[in-house]
Design a protein around this motif. Structure first.
Motif, mmCIF file in Angstrom:
data_model
loop_
_atom_site.group_PDB
_atom_site.id
_atom_site.type_symbol
_atom_site.label_atom_id
_atom_site.label_comp_id
_atom_site.label_asym_id
_atom_site.label_seq_id
_atom_site.Cartn_x
_atom_site.Cartn_y
_atom_site.Cartn_z
ATOM 1 N N TYR A 15 0.871 -1.355 -0.316
ATOM 2 C CA TYR A 15 -0.521 -0.284 0.342
ATOM 3 C C TYR A 15 0.962 1.682 -0.224
ATOM 4 O O TYR A 15 1.750 1.048 0.766
ATOM 5 C CB TYR A 15 -1.190 -0.100 1.523
ATOM 6 C CG TYR A 15 -2.019 0.424 1.040
ATOM 7 C CD1 TYR A 15 -3.329 -0.020 -0.532
ATOM 8 C CD2 TYR A 15 -2.860 1.621 1.887
ATOM 9 C CE1 TYR A 15 -4.640 0.432 -0.375
ATOM 10 C CE2 TYR A 15 -3.888 2.583 1.882
ATOM 11 C CZ TYR A 15 -4.849 2.243 0.741
ATOM 12 O OH TYR A 15 -5.830 2.284 0.234
ATOM 13 N N GLY A 55 -7.604 3.708 -3.356
ATOM 14 C CA GLY A 55 -8.809 3.880 -2.194
ATOM 15 C C GLY A 55 -8.513 5.242 -1.247
ATOM 16 O O GLY A 55 -8.189 5.740 -1.948
ATOM 17 N N GLN A 56 -9.524 5.266 -0.255
ATOM 18 C CA GLN A 56 -9.996 6.428 0.745
ATOM 19 C C GLN A 56 -8.317 7.099 1.364
ATOM 20 O O GLN A 56 -8.382 8.044 1.270
ATOM 21 C CB GLN A 56 -10.711 6.255 1.743
ATOM 22 C CG GLN A 56 -11.614 7.685 2.273
ATOM 23 C CD GLN A 56 -12.769 6.897 2.897
ATOM 24 O OE1 GLN A 56 -12.951 5.963 2.597
ATOM 25 N NE2 GLN A 56 -12.797 7.998 3.386
ATOM 26 N N LYS A 57 -6.960 5.604 1.968
ATOM 27 C CA LYS A 57 -6.313 6.211 2.250
ATOM 28 C C LYS A 57 -5.785 6.808 1.987
ATOM 29 O O LYS A 57 -4.518 7.727 1.925
ATOM 30 C CB LYS A 57 -5.522 4.619 3.265
ATOM 31 C CG LYS A 57 -4.496 5.022 3.803
ATOM 32 C CD LYS A 57 -4.339 4.003 4.911
ATOM 33 C CE LYS A 57 -4.579 2.893 4.102
ATOM 34 N NZ LYS A 57 -3.521 1.656 5.158
ATOM 35 N N TYR A 128 -16.124 0.944 9.676
ATOM 36 C CA TYR A 128 -15.697 0.831 8.325
ATOM 37 C C TYR A 128 -13.866 1.721 8.674
ATOM 38 O O TYR A 128 -14.515 3.067 9.562
ATOM 39 C CB TYR A 128 -16.228 2.165 7.426
ATOM 40 C CG TYR A 128 -14.754 1.079 6.311
ATOM 41 C CD1 TYR A 128 -14.812 0.046 5.298
ATOM 42 C CD2 TYR A 128 -14.035 2.306 5.653
ATOM 43 C CE1 TYR A 128 -13.595 0.064 3.918
ATOM 44 C CE2 TYR A 128 -12.819 2.380 4.926
ATOM 45 C CZ TYR A 128 -13.342 1.062 3.635
ATOM 46 O OH TYR A 128 -12.025 0.865 2.545
ATOM 47 N N VAL A 130 -10.437 3.319 7.800
ATOM 48 C CA VAL A 130 -10.010 3.666 6.198
ATOM 49 C C VAL A 130 -8.106 2.993 6.639
ATOM 50 O O VAL A 130 -7.886 2.919 5.647
ATOM 51 C CB VAL A 130 -10.362 5.233 6.346
ATOM 52 C CG1 VAL A 130 -9.020 6.056 5.328
ATOM 53 C CG2 VAL A 130 -11.830 5.664 6.364
ATOM 54 N N GLU A 133 -9.016 0.076 5.292
ATOM 55 C CA GLU A 133 -9.484 -1.049 4.176
ATOM 56 C C GLU A 133 -10.632 -1.458 4.331
ATOM 57 O O GLU A 133 -10.228 -2.193 3.507
ATOM 58 C CB GLU A 133 -8.103 -0.899 3.133
ATOM 59 C CG GLU A 133 -8.797 0.379 1.844
ATOM 60 C CD GLU A 133 -8.304 1.598 2.040
ATOM 61 O OE1 GLU A 133 -10.188 2.110 2.132
ATOM 62 O OE2 GLU A 133 -8.243 2.903 1.505
ATOM 63 N N ARG A 211 -17.837 1.602 -3.416
ATOM 64 C CA ARG A 211 -18.142 2.999 -2.821
ATOM 65 C C ARG A 211 -18.374 3.877 -3.073
ATOM 66 O O ARG A 211 -18.284 4.080 -4.806
ATOM 67 C CB ARG A 211 -16.973 2.822 -1.732
ATOM 68 C CG ARG A 211 -15.538 1.961 -0.790
ATOM 69 C CD ARG A 211 -17.140 1.716 0.379
ATOM 70 N NE ARG A 211 -17.489 2.771 1.001
ATOM 71 C CZ ARG A 211 -15.874 3.503 1.597
ATOM 72 N NH1 ARG A 211 -14.915 2.819 1.655
ATOM 73 N NH2 ARG A 211 -16.237 4.457 2.565
ATOM 74 N N TYR A 229 -14.313 -1.978 -4.087
ATOM 75 C CA TYR A 229 -14.075 -1.812 -2.658
ATOM 76 C C TYR A 229 -12.403 -2.644 -3.141
ATOM 77 O O TYR A 229 -11.965 -3.197 -4.073
ATOM 78 C CB TYR A 229 -14.763 -3.623 -1.524
ATOM 79 C CG TYR A 229 -14.116 -3.808 -0.520
ATOM 80 C CD1 TYR A 229 -12.802 -2.768 0.047
ATOM 81 C CD2 TYR A 229 -13.656 -4.703 -0.653
ATOM 82 C CE1 TYR A 229 -13.173 -3.247 1.284
ATOM 83 C CE2 TYR A 229 -13.477 -4.906 0.435
ATOM 84 C CZ TYR A 229 -12.622 -4.709 1.542
ATOM 85 O OH TYR A 229 -12.451 -4.533 2.589
ATOM 86 N N VAL A 230 -11.672 -1.634 -2.409
ATOM 87 C CA VAL A 230 -11.022 -2.089 -2.731
ATOM 88 C C VAL A 230 -9.616 -2.961 -2.320
ATOM 89 O O VAL A 230 -8.582 -3.028 -3.481
ATOM 90 C CB VAL A 230 -9.612 -0.324 -1.759
ATOM 91 C CG1 VAL A 230 -9.350 -0.762 -0.225
ATOM 92 C CG2 VAL A 230 -7.721 -0.650 -2.277
ATOM 93 N N TRP A 231 -10.168 -3.791 -1.652
ATOM 94 C CA TRP A 231 -9.770 -5.440 -1.626
ATOM 95 C C TRP A 231 -9.989 -6.072 -2.842
ATOM 96 O O TRP A 231 -8.924 -7.225 -3.410
ATOM 97 C CB TRP A 231 -9.894 -6.186 -0.282
ATOM 98 C CG TRP A 231 -8.609 -5.216 0.587
ATOM 99 C CD1 TRP A 231 -9.111 -4.945 1.762
ATOM 100 C CD2 TRP A 231 -7.232 -6.407 0.751
ATOM 101 N NE1 TRP A 231 -7.802 -4.414 2.539
ATOM 102 C CE2 TRP A 231 -6.806 -5.872 1.987
ATOM 103 C CE3 TRP A 231 -6.438 -6.814 -0.051
ATOM 104 C CZ2 TRP A 231 -5.874 -6.173 2.348
ATOM 105 C CZ3 TRP A 231 -5.092 -7.375 0.680
ATOM 106 C CH2 TRP A 231 -5.008 -6.376 1.801
#
Length: 531
Positions: A15, A55-57, A128, A130, A133, A211, A229-231
């Protein structure tokens, strides 16, 4: 396909919200050693690493850095490429989840899941994190001293409510349990397998896989308001890299299913529950094995940015040497367990195992040959029982090393090799070639040939862990580049008498740390100087 089966090994994709640290180096090093071993063992290898960039992060980190997500990921992803070069990793591919090939594969997998009835539209409401994730159930949370709810990882969680597509994970409980039973080696080590079995037996709920609250991700096909979804996005990288969605391609047919996904224990659930469920739902084979290794501490303390004790692998290499660091990380603790990095342990391994051990054995043997045998491989006479015993121990190493690699028990494999190093040291002391120089020069030559041939075996076998240093040892033995694979660990490929040898040079210098008392040098070293 004739010959040994191809071998596909992957690291997790890393990441990109932070700089590479010892954990990244450790995971990729383990994969690198396996990949190098398999190549030397005649396998066609595909070794994949890369970066997870959505992803959001990542979106938040980019904003905090005053950069666009793409510029931010371009910069940080390069740090992981640089780490691979600095650590001498031999990856065949480096994937980024922002690449067009990956977006195409993700959307194809989504369409496969959708068309087979495993994705449906609904609303997500729940906790959730962040930082992770990841979604968490109420029962998994704890409350911190600040009153904030936290995930098992310690990450803060927020209550999220938004439209979402769901994957019907709840339907996959029994198929997963059946799969685990049929493939008992799928999850390793055993403690991690038990964790996953317990989790899945506890029941699975459908998984939110899209999302709408941010935009940095792979767009859901035919619904641009949603990103994946990031995963689901990240895990797909493993099949992207072998050509998915073209399942008829030579690459996909050769390398999928993957032989081994190497991961940290914190992402075990994603790789052993979600990922095989996604694949089975899409009509694809799951990987053959997932190994979850432990974490490192630093001088007994948990590693964290707040404590300022994050271990930079590049600084370790600069201080102690590349192959010394590679050896230490895989020799010091059983792979799969948590391990503690200490400067004392690093110095002790460097000096005891490498400088006083393998390095001293090679230096003593080759120096005696250089001085007493005209700097050529000596003539081998009739072998005694002691000679055959040492050579036999060296010749028996490959199957034991192979088993250790296949089970990811690196430290056990290295212990086995270093047992032979110790046996060779004992052989030197018992045979005393420096004394034979005067009483029986022909016997001295045989003893030195046996030692040189033993070092040849050892150097070939440690190539996966210490490629540069092993290469230097093999250079000093005048072993041609094309005769350094495991197929050449035979008597037919033994050192030939009369082959000129270069002047020997030390390969593993002793490390002097004023704060760490070094162990005494092996007493046999002084004897070697008498020759």
């Amino acid at each position: 396909m004739s010959g040994p089966r191809a071998y596909y090994i992957t690291t997790p994709i890393y990441y990109v919200n932070d700089a590479p640290h010892i954990g990244h180096a450790y995971t990729t090093l383990a994969c690198d050693v396996i990949a190098r071993f398999m190549r030397l063992d005649g396998r066609r290898v595909n070794f994949l690493t890369g970066t997870d960039e959505h992803g959001q992060k990542v979106e938040k980190s980019a904003k905090a850095a005053g950069m666009t997500p793409k510029d931010f990921t371009d910069k940080v992803s390069q740090n992981f490429r640089d780490l691979a070069v600095a650590m001498n990793f031999s990856n065949d591919d480096f994937i980024r989840t922002t690449e067009a090939r990956h977006i195409r594969a993700c959307q194809a997998l989504w369409q496969a899941l959708l068309s087979r009835g495993h994705i449906y539209l609904g609303h997500y409401e729940g906790w959730y994190a962040v930082r992770d994730e990841a979604f968490y159930g109420e029962e998994e949370l704890t409350t911190g001293a600040d009153g904030r709810k936290r995930a098992p990882s310690g990450a803060e969680v927020d209550w999220v409510k938004e439209p979402s597509y769901f994957f019907d994970l709840s339907k996959w409980q029994q198929p997963l349990l059946d799969f685990y039973e049929k493939h008992p080696d799928f999850i390793a080590p055993e403690t991690r397998r038990n964790e996953v079995l317990s989790f899945v037996r506890g029941g699975l709920t459908d998984l939110s896989v899209s999302r709408t609250s941010f935009k940095w991700g792979v767009p859901v096909p035919n619904d641009p308001d949603h990103i994946m979804y990031v995963w689901l996005d990240a895990l797909t990288n493993y099949i992207t890299a072998v050509g998915y969605p073209d399942v008829g391609s030579e690459s996909y047919r050769t390398f999928w299913p993957a032989d081994l996904h190497m991961v940290g224990k914190d992402i075990l659930r994603f790789h052993t529950v979600y990922w095989p469920a996604f694949l089975m739902a899409a009509g694809l084979e799951p990987p053959r094995r997932v190994f979850a290794h432990g974490w490192w501490t630093n001088e007994g303390q948990k590693i964290s940015k707040s404590l300022g004790n994050v271990i930079d692998p590049l600084q370790l290499v600069e201080t102690y040497g590349l192959d010394q660091v590679r050896y230490f990380l895989l020799r010091e603790v059983p792979f799969g367990n948590d391990g503690d990095f200490s400067r004392r342990a690093m110095v002790t391994r460097t000096n005891s195992d490498l400088a006083n051990g393998l390095g001293n054995l090679a230096q003593r043997s080759l120096s005696m040959i250089n001085k007493n045998c005209g700097a050529v491989v000596p003539e081998k006479g009739a072998l005694t029982e002691a000679d055959r015993k040492l050579l036999g121990q060296a010749q028996d190493l490959l199957p034991r090393w192979r088993e250790a690699i296949e089970t990811q028990t690196f430290n056990r494999g290295l212990e086995t090799i270093w047992f032979v190093v110790a046996e060779a040291d004992r052989y030197v002391d018992e045979q005393a070639p420096w004394a034979l120089k005067k009483t029986d020069p022909a016997r001295m030559a045989t003893v030195l040939w046996v030692l040189a041939e033993t070092v040849r075996y050892l150097a070939i076998l440690v190539q996966p862990v210490m490629p540069e240093s092993a290469g230097k040892l093999l250079d000093q033995l005048a072993v041609p580049q094309g005769r350094r694979s495991f197929v050449h660990l035979t008597e037919a490929d033994a050192l030939k008498a009369g082959t000129p040898l270069p002047a020997p040079e030390g390969v593993f210098p002793r490390f002097v740390d004023p704060d760490v008392p070094a162990p005494a040098a092996a007493p046999a070293k002084a004897k070697g100087k008498k020759a």
